[in-house]
Design a protein around this motif. Structure first.
Motif, PDB file in Angstrom:
ATOM      1  N   LEU A  33      34.312  -6.682 -58.193  1.00 48.88           N
ATOM      2  CA  LEU A  33      35.436  -7.484 -58.686  1.00 48.88           C
ATOM      3  C   LEU A  33      35.453  -8.836 -57.978  1.00 48.88           C
ATOM      4  O   LEU A  33      35.329  -8.905 -56.751  1.00 48.88           O
ATOM      5  CB  LEU A  33      36.758  -6.747 -58.476  1.00 48.88           C
ATOM      6  N   MET A  34      35.599  -9.887 -58.770  1.00 52.51           N
ATOM      7  CA  MET A  34      35.723 -11.245 -58.236  1.00 52.51           C
ATOM      8  C   MET A  34      36.607 -12.038 -59.185  1.00 52.51           C
ATOM      9  O   MET A  34      36.843 -11.630 -60.329  1.00 52.51           O
ATOM     10  CB  MET A  34      34.351 -11.898 -58.087  1.00 52.51           C
ATOM     11  N   THR A  35      37.078 -13.168 -58.706  1.00 55.78           N
ATOM     12  CA  THR A  35      37.927 -13.996 -59.561  1.00 55.78           C
ATOM     13  C   THR A  35      37.863 -15.451 -59.130  1.00 55.78           C
ATOM     14  O   THR A  35      37.508 -15.767 -57.986  1.00 55.78           O
ATOM     15  CB  THR A  35      39.386 -13.506 -59.547  1.00 55.78           C
ATOM     16  N   ASP A  36      38.193 -16.327 -60.063  1.00 57.72           N
ATOM     17  CA  ASP A  36      38.326 -17.766 -59.804  1.00 57.72           C
ATOM     18  C   ASP A  36      37.100 -18.339 -59.079  1.00 57.72           C
ATOM     19  O   ASP A  36      37.233 -19.010 -58.057  1.00 57.72           O
ATOM     20  CB  ASP A  36      39.607 -18.042 -59.013  1.00 57.72           C
ATOM     21  N   VAL A  37      35.926 -18.062 -59.633  1.00 62.35           N
ATOM     22  CA  VAL A  37      34.733 -18.766 -59.159  1.00 62.35           C
ATOM     23  C   VAL A  37      34.968 -20.272 -59.294  1.00 62.35           C
ATOM     24  O   VAL A  37      34.646 -21.063 -58.422  1.00 62.35           O
ATOM     25  CB  VAL A  37      33.486 -18.330 -59.957  1.00 62.35           C
ATOM     26  N   GLN A  38      35.534 -20.646 -60.410  1.00 61.30           N
ATOM     27  CA  GLN A  38      36.069 -21.995 -60.678  1.00 61.30           C
ATOM     28  C   GLN A  38      35.109 -23.120 -60.272  1.00 61.30           C
ATOM     29  O   GLN A  38      35.505 -24.098 -59.633  1.00 61.30           O
ATOM     30  CB  GLN A  38      37.429 -22.168 -59.999  1.00 61.30           C
ATOM     31  N   TYR A  39      33.866 -22.967 -60.664  1.00 62.98           N
ATOM     32  CA  TYR A  39      32.841 -23.944 -60.296  1.00 62.98           C
ATOM     33  C   TYR A  39      32.922 -25.217 -61.138  1.00 62.98           C
ATOM     34  O   TYR A  39      33.179 -25.192 -62.333  1.00 62.98           O
ATOM     35  CB  TYR A  39      31.452 -23.331 -60.467  1.00 62.98           C
ATOM     36  N   CYS A  40      32.659 -26.333 -60.489  1.00 61.22           N
ATOM     37  CA  CYS A  40      32.293 -27.580 -61.154  1.00 61.22           C
ATOM     38  C   CYS A  40      31.454 -28.378 -60.169  1.00 61.22           C
ATOM     39  O   CYS A  40      31.512 -28.137 -58.951  1.00 61.22           O
ATOM     40  CB  CYS A  40      33.511 -28.388 -61.611  1.00 61.22           C
ATOM     41  N   PHE A  78      36.201 -18.826 -64.598  1.00 67.42           N
ATOM     42  CA  PHE A  78      34.796 -18.855 -64.203  1.00 67.42           C
ATOM     43  C   PHE A  78      34.403 -20.292 -63.859  1.00 67.42           C
ATOM     44  O   PHE A  78      33.654 -20.532 -62.925  1.00 67.42           O
ATOM     45  CB  PHE A  78      33.937 -18.313 -65.348  1.00 67.42           C
ATOM     46  N   ILE A  79      34.924 -21.258 -64.625  1.00 69.06           N
ATOM     47  CA  ILE A  79      34.664 -22.673 -64.352  1.00 69.06           C
ATOM     48  C   ILE A  79      35.972 -23.372 -63.986  1.00 69.06           C
ATOM     49  O   ILE A  79      37.063 -22.829 -64.203  1.00 69.06           O
ATOM     50  CB  ILE A  79      34.035 -23.386 -65.573  1.00 69.06           C
ATOM     51  N   ASP A  80      35.844 -24.571 -63.455  1.00 70.70           N
ATOM     52  CA  ASP A  80      37.015 -25.422 -63.270  1.00 70.70           C
ATOM     53  C   ASP A  80      37.226 -26.276 -64.508  1.00 70.70           C
ATOM     54  O   ASP A  80      38.330 -26.364 -65.038  1.00 70.70           O
ATOM     55  CB  ASP A  80      36.847 -26.312 -62.039  1.00 70.70           C
ATOM     56  N   HIS A  81      36.144 -26.908 -64.981  1.00 72.82           N
ATOM     57  CA  HIS A  81      36.181 -27.675 -66.227  1.00 72.82           C
ATOM     58  C   HIS A  81      34.750 -28.002 -66.632  1.00 72.82           C
ATOM     59  O   HIS A  81      33.819 -27.782 -65.842  1.00 72.82           O
ATOM     60  CB  HIS A  81      36.992 -28.972 -66.064  1.00 72.82           C
ATOM     61  N   ASP A  82      34.592 -28.481 -67.863  1.00 77.55           N
ATOM     62  CA  ASP A  82      33.291 -28.921 -68.384  1.00 77.55           C
ATOM     63  C   ASP A  82      32.452 -27.729 -68.837  1.00 77.55           C
ATOM     64  O   ASP A  82      32.042 -26.893 -68.033  1.00 77.55           O
ATOM     65  CB  ASP A  82      32.529 -29.742 -67.341  1.00 77.55           C
ATOM     66  N   VAL A  83      32.186 -27.670 -70.126  1.00 80.50           N
ATOM     67  CA  VAL A  83      31.487 -26.532 -70.707  1.00 80.50           C
ATOM     68  C   VAL A  83      30.095 -26.348 -70.116  1.00 80.50           C
ATOM     69  O   VAL A  83      29.573 -25.215 -70.078  1.00 80.50           O
ATOM     70  CB  VAL A  83      31.412 -26.688 -72.251  1.00 80.50           C
ATOM     71  N   SER A  84      29.473 -27.414 -69.614  1.00 82.75           N
ATOM     72  CA  SER A  84      28.141 -27.277 -69.017  1.00 82.75           C
ATOM     73  C   SER A  84      28.154 -26.447 -67.742  1.00 82.75           C
ATOM     74  O   SER A  84      27.112 -25.907 -67.327  1.00 82.75           O
ATOM     75  CB  SER A  84      27.549 -28.663 -68.732  1.00 82.75           C
ATOM     76  N   HIS A 107      41.462 -22.210 -66.731  1.00 85.05           N
ATOM     77  CA  HIS A 107      40.433 -23.227 -66.536  1.00 85.05           C
ATOM     78  C   HIS A 107      39.218 -23.017 -67.443  1.00 85.05           C
ATOM     79  O   HIS A 107      38.462 -23.970 -67.674  1.00 85.05           O
ATOM     80  CB  HIS A 107      39.994 -23.265 -65.070  1.00 85.05           C
ATOM     81  N   ASP A 108      39.037 -21.813 -67.936  1.00 85.38           N
ATOM     82  CA  ASP A 108      37.916 -21.570 -68.849  1.00 85.38           C
ATOM     83  C   ASP A 108      38.057 -22.373 -70.140  1.00 85.38           C
ATOM     84  O   ASP A 108      37.078 -22.574 -70.866  1.00 85.38           O
ATOM     85  CB  ASP A 108      37.809 -20.072 -69.173  1.00 85.38           C
ATOM     86  N   PHE A 109      39.266 -22.836 -70.418  1.00 88.50           N
ATOM     87  CA  PHE A 109      39.516 -23.641 -71.616  1.00 88.50           C
ATOM     88  C   PHE A 109      39.657 -25.131 -71.293  1.00 88.50           C
ATOM     89  O   PHE A 109      40.104 -25.909 -72.148  1.00 88.50           O
ATOM     90  CB  PHE A 109      40.757 -23.132 -72.335  1.00 88.50           C
ATOM     91  N   SER A 110      39.276 -25.514 -70.076  1.00 88.11           N
ATOM     92  CA  SER A 110      39.291 -26.941 -69.722  1.00 88.11           C
ATOM     93  C   SER A 110      38.020 -27.595 -70.239  1.00 88.11           C
ATOM     94  O   SER A 110      37.155 -28.056 -69.477  1.00 88.11           O
ATOM     95  CB  SER A 110      39.415 -27.099 -68.203  1.00 88.11           C
ATOM     96  N   VAL A 119      34.380 -20.783 -76.317  1.00 93.70           N
ATOM     97  CA  VAL A 119      34.449 -20.224 -74.966  1.00 93.70           C
ATOM     98  C   VAL A 119      34.214 -18.714 -74.930  1.00 93.70           C
ATOM     99  O   VAL A 119      33.406 -18.232 -74.122  1.00 93.70           O
ATOM    100  CB  VAL A 119      35.776 -20.605 -74.282  1.00 93.70           C
ATOM    101  N   PRO A 120      34.883 -17.903 -75.769  1.00 92.36           N
ATOM    102  CA  PRO A 120      34.606 -16.458 -75.721  1.00 92.36           C
ATOM    103  C   PRO A 120      33.130 -16.128 -75.961  1.00 92.36           C
ATOM    104  O   PRO A 120      32.576 -15.250 -75.282  1.00 92.36           O
ATOM    105  CB  PRO A 120      35.500 -15.893 -76.834  1.00 92.36           C
ATOM    106  N   ASP A 121      32.492 -16.805 -76.893  1.00 92.03           N
ATOM    107  CA  ASP A 121      31.074 -16.567 -77.148  1.00 92.03           C
ATOM    108  C   ASP A 121      30.222 -16.934 -75.936  1.00 92.03           C
ATOM    109  O   ASP A 121      29.268 -16.214 -75.592  1.00 92.03           O
ATOM    110  CB  ASP A 121      30.600 -17.369 -78.362  1.00 92.03           C
ATOM    111  N   ILE A 122      30.552 -18.046 -75.288  1.00 91.82           N
ATOM    112  CA  ILE A 122      29.804 -18.463 -74.103  1.00 91.82           C
ATOM    113  C   ILE A 122      29.903 -17.403 -73.009  1.00 91.82           C
ATOM    114  O   ILE A 122      28.937 -17.146 -72.274  1.00 91.82           O
ATOM    115  CB  ILE A 122      30.319 -19.820 -73.594  1.00 91.82           C
TER     116      ILE A 122
END
Length: 303
Positions: A33-40, A78-84, A107-110, A119-122
Motif C-alpha cells: 500500500l502506498m499513496t500520493d506519489v504525486q510526482y512531477c 499518482f502524479i502532481d500534474h501534467d499527463v506526461s 491531482h490525477d486530473f491536473s 486518465v482512467p485508461d492511462i
C-alpha cells in the motif's frame, strides 16, 4: 509408560501445536500500500519533494517484489500534474510482479481538459470505481472525484452539479468546501450500498479504499458528503476499515467500530513511506516502512 514412548508422544503433540499456531499466525494474504506519489519534474515546494518520488517509488516496488505481496494498492494522486508524468511512473512500476489497483485522486486530473477522460485508461482502470474480493474479504474502491469541479469536463452535467454543490458548501461555511476536494455522486452512492449489501449477504469483511478521508469531522480535507457516506458505512458491522491518502500525514481514528486510517504521502520530505498490509481472518496488520506507522486493526476497537 516407557520414557522413549513418552518423548515421542510429547514430540508429536509439540508438532501438532506448532502447526496449529502457524496456521493462526500466517496471513490469508498480503498487499502493498502506498499513496500520493504525486510526482512531477518540479523543484521542491515546502515539504513536497517531487523528484524524490521516483527513487521512493522504485524502493517500494522492489520491496513489494521481495516480499511477494499478492497485489498493490495506490490510494490516489499518482502524479502532481501534467499527463506526461504518468508515462514516467508507469515505466517505474513495470517491474512490479503483482497486480496494481489504482484509486483516483484529485491531482490525477491536473491535466488538460481534453485529457481528463483519458486518465482512467492511462491508469489501466476499466471503471472509475470498482470492487474486488479475496478470501472472504471485499475491497470497495471509491472515486471521490466523481462529484468535483476538476474531475469532469467543464461542459458536463456532472461538472455543473459539482459547481453547485461547492457553492452550497461554501454558503454553509463548511471547512471541506475546497476546490481540491470532491464527493460521491448519487449513482456511485447507490452502487456502494448495493456492494455493501452483497458483501453482508456473502459474509465478507470489507475494506473501503478512497483517496479522500471521512474523518475527522469539520476537517478541510474530507469528502464533500463525508457524513452521508460515513453514516452509510456504519450501518454495516462487516466494514472493518476505511483507508485513504490525500492529507499526506499518517493518522488513525475510530468511530462506531470502523477504523479510519490515513497513510503518509510518499511525496513528503526525503524519507520514504509505504506499507505492507497483512490480512487475517479477523483483523488487519499494517507494517509501515520508513516513515509509515505500524498498526493493528481489530473490529472491537473504538466501540
Amino acid at each position: 509408560m516407557p520414557k522413549p514412548f513418552l518423548w515421542l508422544l510429547l514430540f508429536g503433540l509439540s508438532l501438532t501445536a506448532n502447526r496449529a499456531f502457524s496456521q493462526t499466525t500466517s496471513p490469508l494474504f498480503t498487499f502493498g500500500l502506498m499513496t500520493d506519489v504525486q510526482y512531477c519534474d518540479c523543484e521542491n515546494a515546502g515539504t513536497r519533494h517531487y523528484r524524490s518520488s521516483l527513487r521512493k517509488l522504485t524502493e517500494a516496488v522492489q520491496t513489494f517484489n521481495q516480499q511477494n505481496v499478492d497485489f498493490v494498492v495506490h490510494l490516489g494522486d499518482f502524479i502532481d500534474h501534467d499527463v506526461s508524468s504518468f508515462d514516467t511512473l508507469n515505466a517505474l512500476i513495470k517491474p512490479l510482479k503483482s497486480p496494481l489497483y489504482q484509486v483516483l485522486g484529485n491531482h490525477d486530473f491536473s491535466v488538460k481538459q481534453e485529457e481528463i477522460k483519458k486518465v482512467p485508461d492511462i491508469l489501466r482502470l476499466k471503471n472509475r470505481y470498482y470492487t474486488f474480493a479475496r478470501k472472504q474479504w471485499r475491497f470497495i474502491v471509491l472515486d471521490g472525484n466523481d462529484l468535483s469541479v476538476y474531475g469532469q469536463v467543464n461542459n458536463s452535467k456532472s461538472h455543473q452539479a459539482a459547481t453547485q454543490k461547492l457553492v452550497d458548501l461554501k454558503a454553509r461555511n463548511a471547512p471541506n468546501a475546497q476546490v481540491w476536494n470532491g464527493g460521491l455522486g448519487e449513482k456511485q452512492t447507490r452502487w456502494l450500498k448495493k456492494e455493501l449489501d452483497l458483501a453482508a449477504k456473502r459474509n465478507e469483511k470489507v475494506l473501503i479504499l478512497c483517496h479522500f478521508p471521512l474523518v475527522p469531522e469539520k476537517d478541510q480535507h474530507t469528502l464533500w458528503n463525508d457524513q452521508e457516506i460515513r453514516t452509510l458505512l456504519e450501518n454495516y458491522p462487516n466494514v472493518l476499515a476505511y483507508l485513504n491518502g490525500h492529507v499526506h500525514v499518517s493518522s488513525h481514528l475510530t468511530h462506531k467500530g470502523i477504523h479510519y486510517v490515513t497513510f503518509r504521502g510518499m511525496v513528503e520530505q526525503e524519507d520514504n513511506g509505504f506499507a505492507i498490509v497483512e490480512i487475517y481472518p479477523d483483523y488487519v496488520k499494517i507494517n509501515g516502512y520508513a516513515a509509515e506507522t505500524n498498526r493493528i486493526l481489530k473490529k472491537d476497537a473504538g466501540k
